[in-house]
Design a protein around this motif. Structure first.
Motif, short mmCIF file in Angstrom:
data_model
loop_
_atom_site.label_atom_id
_atom_site.label_comp_id
_atom_site.label_asym_id
_atom_site.label_seq_id
_atom_site.Cartn_x
_atom_site.Cartn_y
_atom_site.Cartn_z
N ARG A 217 65.04 39.64 32.03
CA ARG A 217 65.64 40.48 33.05
C ARG A 217 65.10 41.91 32.95
N GLU A 218 64.85 42.36 31.75
CA GLU A 218 64.34 43.72 31.54
C GLU A 218 62.98 43.90 32.21
N HIS A 219 62.10 42.92 32.07
CA HIS A 219 60.78 43.04 32.70
C HIS A 219 60.90 43.06 34.23
N VAL A 220 61.78 42.22 34.77
CA VAL A 220 61.97 42.19 36.23
C VAL A 220 62.47 43.53 36.74
N ASP A 221 63.41 44.12 36.01
CA ASP A 221 64.04 45.36 36.47
C ASP A 221 63.23 46.61 36.15
N LYS A 222 62.50 46.59 35.02
CA LYS A 222 61.89 47.83 34.55
C LYS A 222 60.36 47.79 34.46
N ASP A 223 59.77 46.62 34.56
CA ASP A 223 58.32 46.53 34.41
C ASP A 223 57.74 45.56 35.44
N ALA A 224 58.02 45.84 36.71
CA ALA A 224 57.58 44.96 37.78
C ALA A 224 56.05 44.84 37.82
N GLU A 225 55.35 45.90 37.43
CA GLU A 225 53.89 45.86 37.44
C GLU A 225 53.36 44.77 36.50
N LEU A 226 54.01 44.64 35.35
CA LEU A 226 53.63 43.60 34.40
C LEU A 226 53.84 42.22 35.01
N VAL A 227 54.99 42.03 35.66
CA VAL A 227 55.31 40.74 36.27
C VAL A 227 54.30 40.41 37.37
N LYS A 228 53.99 41.37 38.22
CA LYS A 228 53.05 41.14 39.31
C LYS A 228 51.66 40.80 38.79
N THR A 229 51.22 41.50 37.75
CA THR A 229 49.91 41.25 37.17
C THR A 229 49.84 39.83 36.58
N LEU A 230 50.86 39.45 35.83
CA LEU A 230 50.86 38.14 35.19
C LEU A 230 50.93 37.03 36.24
N LEU A 231 51.71 37.22 37.29
CA LEU A 231 51.83 36.19 38.33
C LEU A 231 50.51 35.96 39.07
N LYS A 232 49.78 37.04 39.31
CA LYS A 232 48.48 36.87 39.96
C LYS A 232 47.56 36.05 39.04
N ILE A 233 47.58 36.34 37.76
CA ILE A 233 46.78 35.59 36.78
C ILE A 233 47.23 34.13 36.75
N HIS A 234 48.55 33.93 36.73
CA HIS A 234 49.12 32.57 36.66
C HIS A 234 48.69 31.74 37.87
N ARG A 235 48.73 32.33 39.03
CA ARG A 235 48.31 31.60 40.24
C ARG A 235 46.83 31.22 40.15
N GLN A 236 45.98 32.15 39.78
CA GLN A 236 44.55 31.88 39.70
C GLN A 236 44.25 30.81 38.65
N ALA A 237 44.92 30.90 37.51
CA ALA A 237 44.69 29.94 36.43
C ALA A 237 45.15 28.54 36.83
N SER A 238 46.31 28.46 37.48
CA SER A 238 46.85 27.16 37.92
C SER A 238 45.91 26.50 38.92
N GLU A 239 45.49 27.27 39.90
CA GLU A 239 44.64 26.72 40.95
C GLU A 239 43.26 26.33 40.39
N PHE A 240 42.75 27.11 39.48
CA PHE A 240 41.46 26.79 38.86
C PHE A 240 41.54 25.48 38.08
N ALA A 241 42.58 25.35 37.25
CA ALA A 241 42.71 24.16 36.40
C ALA A 241 42.89 22.89 37.23
N MET A 242 43.58 23.01 38.36
CA MET A 242 43.78 21.83 39.20
C MET A 242 42.52 21.44 39.97
N LYS A 243 41.67 22.42 40.26
CA LYS A 243 40.43 22.12 40.98
C LYS A 243 39.32 21.64 40.06
N ASP A 244 39.31 22.13 38.82
CA ASP A 244 38.26 21.76 37.87
C ASP A 244 38.84 20.83 36.81
#
Length: 318
Positions: A217-244
């Motif tokens: 909850r602390e990251h969501v409320d106080k460190d949104a930049e961290l959450v946004k950065t990790l989610l972009k990475i997570h999406r790219q990694a998920s899509e890459f692994a499923m395609k390759d």
């Protein structure tokens, strides 16, 4: 526009704007992001994160044996993010722990496996058998739901508590007649000729929903930049692994220490994903109701705060 709706719209717009490439580049350099994941093939996504991390951002992956260990690590701040089953996340939310689901991580990845010569050909055939189940796992809730649909309860079987990584070996030794496992366990049992698939248990209203990406909850409320950065990475990694598929199999072999035949049997039963859509929300709510009905939780989590889809919605729109 209603004030509550307007606030939600403005927050979503702000997150979307912040997800621009310039915002991601502005993320603090020389930062280490710690992410916990399970020692399972459908927990493999974080090992691809480094490939998509912005310059100066280091990814540290910490493997956990059980979903509860992963959930506790997120709740206590030992890791920044954690991938584990919806069951453990729901338990944390119901108990008021500061665990927030911010994205999907994996669908499928489950199987009911029996000994090749056990005579177990259906869920009903589990009656009177020794069945390995990990308490507190998504698989536990799903198999109880499936058994109920077949007129069985937990009292009709002899449940054996085992971690996912021990199930295939226990079946091979004859310690159990069947198990409700997670990949690559079922793939191992198939590849070594010891086991057979009784069912991929996706016919309940929970569907194939399995593991989720969480943070505090602390990251969501106080460190949104961290959450946004990790989610972009997570999406790219998920899509890459499923395609390759070759890269997916190679990474799973390297990180799980399994042979290629086992991983290749397991891979088709795994869908790495990231988005939270209406179906996800419907299945998650049903799943929580099942945990409550089975008295695995005393109350439902507050889904308005327990699942925060605003970040993935913004990512999808960016």
């Amino acid at each position: 526009m209603h004030s509550t709706s307007r606030r939600h719209f403005l927050r979503l717009a702000a997150i979307t704007a912040a997800l621009s490439s310039s915002s991601i580049r502005a993320f603090a350099a020389d930062r280490t992001i710690k992410i916990g994941t399970l020692k399972l093939i459908h927990g493999i996504t974080p090992y691809f994160y480094e490939k998509f991390a912005p310059a100066g951002v280091r990814i540290e992956v910490i493997p956990f044996e059980t979903p509860t260990d992963g959930k506790n690590a997120v709740a206590t701040g030992t890791v920044d993010f954690g991938i584990f089953g919806l069951a453990a996340a729901t338990l944390g939310g119901a108990n008021g722990e500061p665990v927030v689901v911010i994205a999907a991580a994996c669908n499928r990845g489950m199987a009911v496996v029996a000994g090749k010569d056990s005579g177990i050909n259906s869920i009903k055939d589990l009656k009177g058998k020794k069945v390995a189940i990990l308490p507190g796992s998504t698989q536990e809730v799903v198999i109880l739901d499936r058994m109920a649909a077949e007129g069985l309860t937990i009292k009709d079987i002899e449940p054996i508590r085992l971690s996912f990584s021990d199930m295939a070996a226990a079946l091979a030794r004859g310690d159990v007649d069947a198990y409700v496992g997670a990949e690559p366990g079922p793939g191992i049992s198939l590849a070594n000729g010891v086991g057979r698939i009784v069912e991929y248990p996706y016919s309940t209203p929970t569907g194939s929903l399995n593991m989720v990406l969480t943070t505090s909850r602390e990251h969501v409320d106080k460190d949104a930049e961290l959450v946004k950065t990790l989610l972009k990475i997570h999406r790219q990694a998920s899509e890459f692994a499923m395609k390759d598929r070759d890269a997916f199999v190679a990474m799973a072999m390297a990180k799980l220490g399994q042979q290629k035949p086992s991983i290749e049997q397991a891979a088709p039963n795994v869908e790495l994903t990231w988005n939270i859509d209406e179906q996800f929300l419907k299945q998650a709510n049903y799943y929580g109701s099942q945990m409550l009905a089975k008295k695995q939780i005393r109350q439902l989590p507050d889904y308005k705060t327990f699942i925060d889809a605003s970040f993935v919605k913004a990512l999808a729109a960016s």
